[in-house]
Design an enzyme around this catalytic site. Structure first.
Site, mmCIF file in Angstrom:
data_model
loop_
_atom_site.group_PDB
_atom_site.id
_atom_site.type_symbol
_atom_site.label_atom_id
_atom_site.label_comp_id
_atom_site.label_asym_id
_atom_site.label_seq_id
_atom_site.Cartn_x
_atom_site.Cartn_y
_atom_site.Cartn_z
ATOM 1 N N PRO A 1 -7.954 -5.282 -9.028
ATOM 2 C CG PRO A 1 -9.428 -5.427 -10.587
ATOM 3 C CD PRO A 1 -9.195 -4.825 -9.466
ATOM 4 C CD GLU A 2 -1.846 -4.881 -7.587
ATOM 5 O OE1 GLU A 2 -0.568 -4.605 -8.189
ATOM 6 O OE2 GLU A 2 -2.108 -4.920 -6.440
#
Ligand SMILES: [Zn+2]
Length: 277
Positions: free
Chosen positions: A2-3
């Site tokens: 996840p960014e």
């Protein structure tokens, strides 16, 4: 992993369920999540805390309590959060923690690889903790070409590595760095400190556009990431270069190439993103 767009999507989805609610019961089933502290002790500290706000800094999700304390959640490789009404959580061998809220709903934390962290910080610790680890927020007005230029000045590292450093810009990871560099038409191996004013301008805009494109499609579900209601994100359907080795560049049709940079798979267009011109 996840960014910024994935964490922001989670934040937006959870905010209405969390704000104003009290953590009634907390179960932490994996000591790695809260070490060096004891899971039972952390759970006891969290019980009774009422949520004042749900914020984000870079890839950190920030649960702000009315007491002033903060629970910092970092999803790392494979962490995700699920919100469900009472009794709706199915069995899950990778569930590491569950928070029962005072409306009877549950927020469950799932993590296959177990690199994610939950840190409970006292009010006076929060700014220092984040200040050391996280640079400018790219979607805030303060993030300008000038600011980015200051962060990159004098750096010999390739752009790819410099942008993965969370102190340069907050929230970028392997996917959105590649996507931003394609949009800016900059080679991932370009020496970070050598960008001219117009290139910095392009890169600043490209970072914003790549992140906004990810948020618009609720993040990218390549492996483990899902939204809190269990749905997948759709950003991966629109990637320009990431994971597209051999496919045509959407701008010029040249096959996308893959190299390694900063130890990471890196995709780019050899025609649009030249190392020297
Ligand atoms: Zn191209």
């Amino acid at each position: 992993m996840p960014e910024l767009p994935e964490v922001e999507t989670i934040r937006v989805a959870l905010e209405p369920h969390l704000v104003g609610r009290t953590f009634e019961r907390v179960e932490i089933n994996d000591p790695r999540l809260v070490r060096p502290f004891e899971p039972l002790a952390v759970a006891a500290e969290l019980e009774g805390e009422r949520v004042a706000a749900l914020d984000r800094r870079g890839k950190y999700l920030i649960v702000r309590f009315e007491s002033g304390r903060v629970l910092l959640i970092h999803l790392r490789m494979t962490g995700s959060l699920r919100h469900a009404a009472t009794g709706e959580l199915g069995d899950d061998p990778y569930r590491r923690a569950v928070v029962r809220l005072d409306d009877g709903s549950d927020v469950a934390y799932r993590d296959v690889r177990r690199f994610g962290t939950w840190h409970l910080l006292e009010p006076h610790e929060v700014d220092g903790y984040l200040g050391l680890r996280v640079g400018d927020e790219p979607l805030e007005r303060r993030f300008t070409a000038k600011r980015l230029g200051e962060r990159l000045a004098g750096r010999r590292a390739p752009l790819k590595a410099a942008l993965l450093d969370q102190r340069t810009v907050a929230g970028l990871g392997n996917i959105y760095v590649d996507e931003a560099l394609w949009r800016a038409q900059l080679h991932p191996l370009r020496e970070a400190g050598t960008l001219g004013a117009d290139e910095l301008q392009r890169l600043t805009r490209a970072i914003r556009e790549a992140l906004r494109a990810g948020i618009r499609r609720q993040g990218a579900s390549l492996r483990d990431y899902a939204q809190p209601d269990g749905r997948r994100g759709r950003a991966q359907e629109r990637f320009r270069v990431y994971g597209r080795e051999g496919e045509p560049c959407p701008r010029c049709g040249t096959p996308i190439e893959k190299i390694r940079s900063a130890g990471r798979g890196t995709w780019y267009c050899p025609s649009c993103q030249r190392l020297s011109r």
